[in-house]
Design a protein around this motif. Structure first.
Motif, PDB file in Angstrom:
ATOM      1  N   ILE A 260      19.696   6.863 -18.639  1.00 33.97           N
ATOM      2  CA  ILE A 260      19.565   6.089 -19.872  1.00 33.97           C
ATOM      3  C   ILE A 260      19.037   4.718 -19.507  1.00 33.97           C
ATOM      4  N   ILE A 261      17.910   4.339 -20.105  1.00 32.42           N
ATOM      5  CA  ILE A 261      17.290   3.045 -19.840  1.00 32.42           C
ATOM      6  C   ILE A 261      17.551   2.121 -21.017  1.00 32.42           C
ATOM      7  N   LEU A 262      18.161   0.979 -20.732  1.00 30.61           N
ATOM      8  CA  LEU A 262      18.392  -0.043 -21.739  1.00 30.61           C
ATOM      9  C   LEU A 262      17.417  -1.180 -21.436  1.00 30.61           C
ATOM     10  N   PRO A 263      16.278  -1.232 -22.148  1.00 28.47           N
ATOM     11  CA  PRO A 263      15.212  -2.165 -21.793  1.00 28.47           C
ATOM     12  C   PRO A 263      15.549  -3.610 -22.118  1.00 28.47           C
ATOM     13  N   ALA A 264      14.847  -4.510 -21.438  1.00 32.73           N
ATOM     14  CA  ALA A 264      15.032  -5.938 -21.664  1.00 32.73           C
ATOM     15  C   ALA A 264      14.032  -6.439 -22.702  1.00 32.73           C
ATOM     16  N   GLY A 265      14.471  -7.407 -23.492  1.00 27.73           N
ATOM     17  CA  GLY A 265      13.570  -8.072 -24.414  1.00 27.73           C
ATOM     18  C   GLY A 265      13.079  -7.220 -25.566  1.00 27.73           C
TER      19      GLY A 265
END
Length: 337
Positions: A128-133
Motif C-alpha cells: 500500500i503506497i500512501l503518496p506525499a503531497g
C-alpha cells in the motif's frame, strides 16, 4: 519515503482485520493514539485522518481523508493467511477542486485524480503506497468472501461473482465511480449518527456501496476470467495512466503493446477484464464522463464542452456523449439544473 513492514511476529499482524491493522500500525509509527477509532495525523506528518468503522467480525470500513508530507509504503506479509479477505475501495471519491490546480481546462489527466471503484483479492494488495503531497480520499471496505456470499444469497451467481466469492484465484475489477456512489460516499463521510445506531447505519450504507459497484460489474459479459498477478496489475495501471495522459489524443494500440511489454492479445484481454471495456471504448467513456462533469459541475455550455474535448463536429460529440452517458448533452444539461 518511509517503508513499514508488517511481520507475523510483530506485536500486530496487518492481516488481523479485527484490529484494523493499517490504522493501528500508522498510529504507532506516528506516535499518536487512536481516539474513538480515528487517527488524526499530526501536523509534522501531514493533515487529515483515517477513521475505522467496525461493522462486525466479517466486515470493516475505513475512511481515508488525508495528505502526507512524506511518502510511506506499507508491505503486507503473510497475506496467504487471509486469502479469503476481499478489498473493496472507492478512491478519490470525495468531490474536490484539487485536480484543477495547474489545469486550466478542468480535465482529469491521470489516475491520481480518477474517481474509481474496485474490488480485488487481498493477494493483489501486498503493498500500500500512501503518496506525499496528494490528497487521499477513499472509502475502503474489508470483507470476508463467505460473508459477501451470504449477503448475495444466490445459488446462481455469474462467473464474475463466483470468481469474487470463491477465493480460488486472484482478481481485480475496476469501474469509474458513478454519481450515485459519489453521493452515497458524501453521506457516509458527513453522517451525524447517534452512537447506538452507528453500526446499523454504516452497515447499510457500506452494503449499498457494494451493491452499486456489483450492479456496474454485472453489466459485463465475460464468460471466462483469467487469474491475474500483482505484476500484471501494475502494468495495467501504467497503461491506463498512459491512455489518460492526454485525452485529446486517442491511444495507439501498437504504442501500448510496446509500452506494456505484453502481446497484443494479452494486453487487450487483461485490460478489458480489469476495466470492463476495450482500450478505445474506455478512453472514449472517460472523455464523455469528463464532459458530463463539466456540464454538471461547471455549467459550461454544450458547445464549449465539445470544443474543449477536441470535437470540431458537435453532432459527432452529441452522438458520442449519448452513447456513453445515455442522454444527449443538451438533455443532460437540462436534467442537471
Amino acid at each position: 519515503m518511509d517503508k513499514i513492514n508488517c511481520f507475523k511476529n510483530n506485536l500486530m499482524d496487518f492481516n488481523d482485520i479485527e484490529e484494523g491493522a493499517l490504522i493501528n500500525l500508522l498510529a504507532r509509527s506516528f506516535g499518536v493514539p487512536l481516539e474513538n477509532g480515528v487517527l488524526n495525523f499530526p501536523a509534522e506528518i501531514g493533515s487529515g485522518y483515517i477513521r475505522r468503522l467496525k461493522i462486525n467480525h466479517k466486515m470493516q470500513v475505513f475512511i481515508r481523508n488525508f495528505e502526507l508530507k512524506k511518502e510511506r509504503r506499507v508491505i503486507r506479509e503473510n497475506i496467504e493467511n487471509d486469502k479469503n479477505l476481499i478489498i473493496i475501495a472507492f478512491h478519490n471519491i470525495f468531490k474536490t477542486d484539487h485536480y484543477k490546480e495547474n489545469n486550466t481546462s478542468g480535465l482529469l489527466t491521470s489516475k491520481i485524480n480518477l474517481p474509481s471503484a474496485l474490488i480485488s483479492s487481498v493477494s493483489l494488495d501486498r503493498e500500500i503506497i500512501l503518496p506525499a503531497g496528494m490528497k487521499t480520499s477513499s472509502i475502503v471496505i474489508a470483507i470476508y468472501s463467505d460473508y459477501l456470499k451470504e449477503l448475495l444469497n444466490s445459488q446462481e451467481n455469474s462467473n464474475l461473482i463466483q470468481t469474487i466469492v470463491s477465493g480460488e484465484q486472484s482478481f481485480l475489477f475496476e469501474e469509474i465511480v458513478s454519481p450515485e456512489m459519489q453521493e452515497l460516499a458524501a453521506k457516509i463521510v458527513n453522517a451525524n449518527v447517534p452512537d447506538q445506531l452507528q453500526g446499523l447505519y454504516f452497515r447499510a450504507k457500506a452494503e449499498l456501496l457494494i451493491y452499486l459497484l456489483l450492479v456496474e460489474l454485472l453489466k459485463r459479459n465475460e464468460t471466462s476470467l483469467a487469474s491475474i498477478n500483482a505484476a500484471d496489475v501494475k502494468i495495467m495501471y501504467r497503461v491506463r495512466d498512459k491512455i489518460l495522459q492526454n485525452i485529446n489524443e486517442p491511444p495507439r494500440l501498437e504504442d501500448l503493446v510496446l509500452f506494456s511489454g505484453m502481446s497484443k492479445s494479452k494486453l487487450q484481454n487483461l485490460f478489458k477484464q480489469v476495466f470492463g471495456d476495450s482500450i478505445y471504448n474506455y478512453y472514449q467513456s472517460f472523455r464523455m464522463r469528463q464532459a458530463a462533469d463539466m456540464i454538471r459541475e461547471e455549467r459550461i455550455s454544450v458547445s464549449q464542452v465539445g470544443y474543449i474535448m477536441g470535437f470540431s463536429n458537435l453532432s459527432h460529440f452529441s452522438r458520442m456523449f449519448e452513447k456513453h452517458i445515455g442522454f444527449k448533452p443538451k438533455r443532460y444539461a437540462q436534467l442537471s439544473k
